[in-house]
Write a protein that holds these residues in place. Structure first.
Motif, mmCIF file in Angstrom:
data_model
loop_
_atom_site.group_PDB
_atom_site.id
_atom_site.type_symbol
_atom_site.label_atom_id
_atom_site.label_comp_id
_atom_site.label_asym_id
_atom_site.label_seq_id
_atom_site.Cartn_x
_atom_site.Cartn_y
_atom_site.Cartn_z
ATOM 1 N N ASP A 159 -1.219 -110.328 7.724
ATOM 2 C CA ASP A 159 0.081 -110.590 7.119
ATOM 3 C C ASP A 159 -0.054 -110.648 5.594
ATOM 4 O O ASP A 159 -0.574 -111.606 5.034
ATOM 5 C CB ASP A 159 0.630 -111.922 7.652
ATOM 6 C CG ASP A 159 2.078 -112.156 7.236
ATOM 7 O OD1 ASP A 159 2.548 -111.496 6.279
ATOM 8 O OD2 ASP A 159 2.739 -113.012 7.859
ATOM 9 N N ASN A 191 2.381 -110.868 3.475
ATOM 10 C CA ASN A 191 3.375 -111.767 2.893
ATOM 11 C C ASN A 191 2.935 -113.224 2.958
ATOM 12 O O ASN A 191 3.363 -114.046 2.135
ATOM 13 C CB ASN A 191 4.714 -111.604 3.617
ATOM 14 C CG ASN A 191 5.294 -110.220 3.441
ATOM 15 O OD1 ASN A 191 5.338 -109.692 2.328
ATOM 16 N ND2 ASN A 191 5.725 -109.604 4.536
ATOM 17 N N LEU A 192 2.090 -113.557 3.940
ATOM 18 C CA LEU A 192 1.564 -114.913 4.067
ATOM 19 C C LEU A 192 0.069 -114.807 4.373
ATOM 20 O O LEU A 192 -0.364 -115.022 5.501
ATOM 21 C CB LEU A 192 2.293 -115.671 5.181
ATOM 22 C CG LEU A 192 1.989 -117.168 5.294
ATOM 23 C CD1 LEU A 192 2.433 -117.901 4.029
ATOM 24 C CD2 LEU A 192 2.674 -117.759 6.524
#
Length: 362
Positions: free
Chosen positions: A177, A179-180
């Motif tokens: 991920d 984004n995170l």
């Protein structure tokens, strides 16, 4: 204030008050053990997410949920704390728990570097508290069976060990991920650093010392998220050598250990548990290959039924963790040596450090 002591009805030994910091994926295994243990009483669960802490309390029957572990240490006064947070904060949290008088069970890697481990260990000694790293796969039944084959001489003199893990970590899940990003991306060995402790302590079970290492670290998939997604390393100790392999590109997923000796070899896979042993049989050299095929064929057939049943019952490869925790709590109650010693953790941390060191890179 009088200290609450919870007694075990069966043997009248006081239960140890246990607390958990961190409610990530591995916490389910720790919490399920604690909620069913006759040796532990779960007094608190802490997470920066109040909702996650509340859920853990409701599901596993802890006394209270916390978002501040300092508050938990002060109010719940646990005897043992399980630290299940990202590795970068293990040392600070462990020191705080040790200072508060609690023994610490810490997820791997116990610290990102060997120097930090030694500092933490010395601090634990000053506090007169126990410190233990989770090396759970040492206690899985296939590994115990492999150790027995080595110890009773079935394989002869050991000359070669291979520990291999294949995991498709780039195609999805918590590591992919962007984004995170997972905190483990920032470890010296990147995401592989989150697994390498397991590979190293299993290798050291069968090759107890090492002289030097050479490690090939690569990022075949490119991009900025992953530091490395492939590791191929050789470890040398006299006439013995070990290969440690992590791949994000070979399938199916596996976690295998192979030990080769002067008489034969044996291999196990911890994700699809089996034990295969190829050694001289009583039928003589000419017919031993056939006898091995028959014996191992029967073994694989039985393993297939067992693993199918494990899938239906949603059993995980973490069976060794429950055994490790049971032995740890028993040792703490009875003031006996812990199942993971300083030497176990020290050698593992030194080997991880050697693999990561730039001077040992290929």
């Amino acid at each position: 204030m009088m200290k609450l002591i919870v007694m075990d009805k069966d043997n009248q030994q006081p239960k140890l008050k246990a607390a958990v910091i961190g409610t990530g994926l591995i916490s389910k295994e720790h919490l399920s053990f604690l909620s069913n243990s006759e040796r532990a009483h779960l007094v608190g669960v802490c997470d920066i997410s109040q909702a996650a802490a509340n859920y853990a309390v409701q599901r596993f029957g802890a006394e209270a949920a916390y978002t501040d572990y300092h508050q938990m240490l002060e109010q719940a006064k646990p005897d043992v704390v399980h630290i299940l947070t990202p590795p970068q904060i293990h040392k600070k949290m462990s020191m705080d728990c040790l200072s508060a008088g609690a023994h610490v069970i810490c997820e791997k890697p116990i610290t990102p570097t060997y120097d930090e481990f030694k500092e933490l260990w010395d601090f634990a000694q000053k506090c007169d508290r126990h410190l233990i790293e989770n090396q759970n796969y040492r206690f899985n039944q296939p590994i115990l069976a492999l150790q027995k084959l080595v110890e009773d001489g079935t394989l002869g003199t050991i000359g070669e060990v291979e520990v291999r893990m294949a995991l498709d970590i780039r195609s999805g899940g918590r590591y992919a991920d962007e984004n995170l990003p997972s905190p483990v991306h920032k470890l010296p060995g990147g995401v592989i650093h989150d697994f390498i402790t397991h590979l190293c302590y299993l290798a050291l079970l069968f090759m107890p010392t090492f002289d030097y290492v050479k490690a090939g670290w690569n990022n075949h998939g490119g991009g900025n998220l992953f530091k490395y997604d492939d590791l191929d390393a050789l470890i040398f100790s006299g006439h013995q050598h070990t290969r440690i392999r992590f791949s994000a590109y070979t399938q199916p997923d596996c976690f295998s250990v192979t030990v080769r000796g002067s008489l034969g070899y044996a291999e196990v896979d911890l994700f699809q548990p089996f034990v295969r042993c190829v050694v001289p049989r009583a039928v003589g050299k000419q017919f031993s290959p056939l006898a091995n095929q028959f014996a191992n064929g029967w073994t694989f057939m039985n393993a297939s039924f067992t693993n199918f049943r494990r899938k239906l019952l949603q059993k995980t490869p973490y069976e060794g963790l429950h055994s490790l925790l049971e032995q740890t709590y028993q040792a703490l109650q009875e003031d006996k040596p812990l199942p993971i010693s300083f030497e176990d953790m020290d050698k593992t941390s030194r080997l991880v450090n050697a693999l990561i060191a730039e001077e040992n890179h290929l």
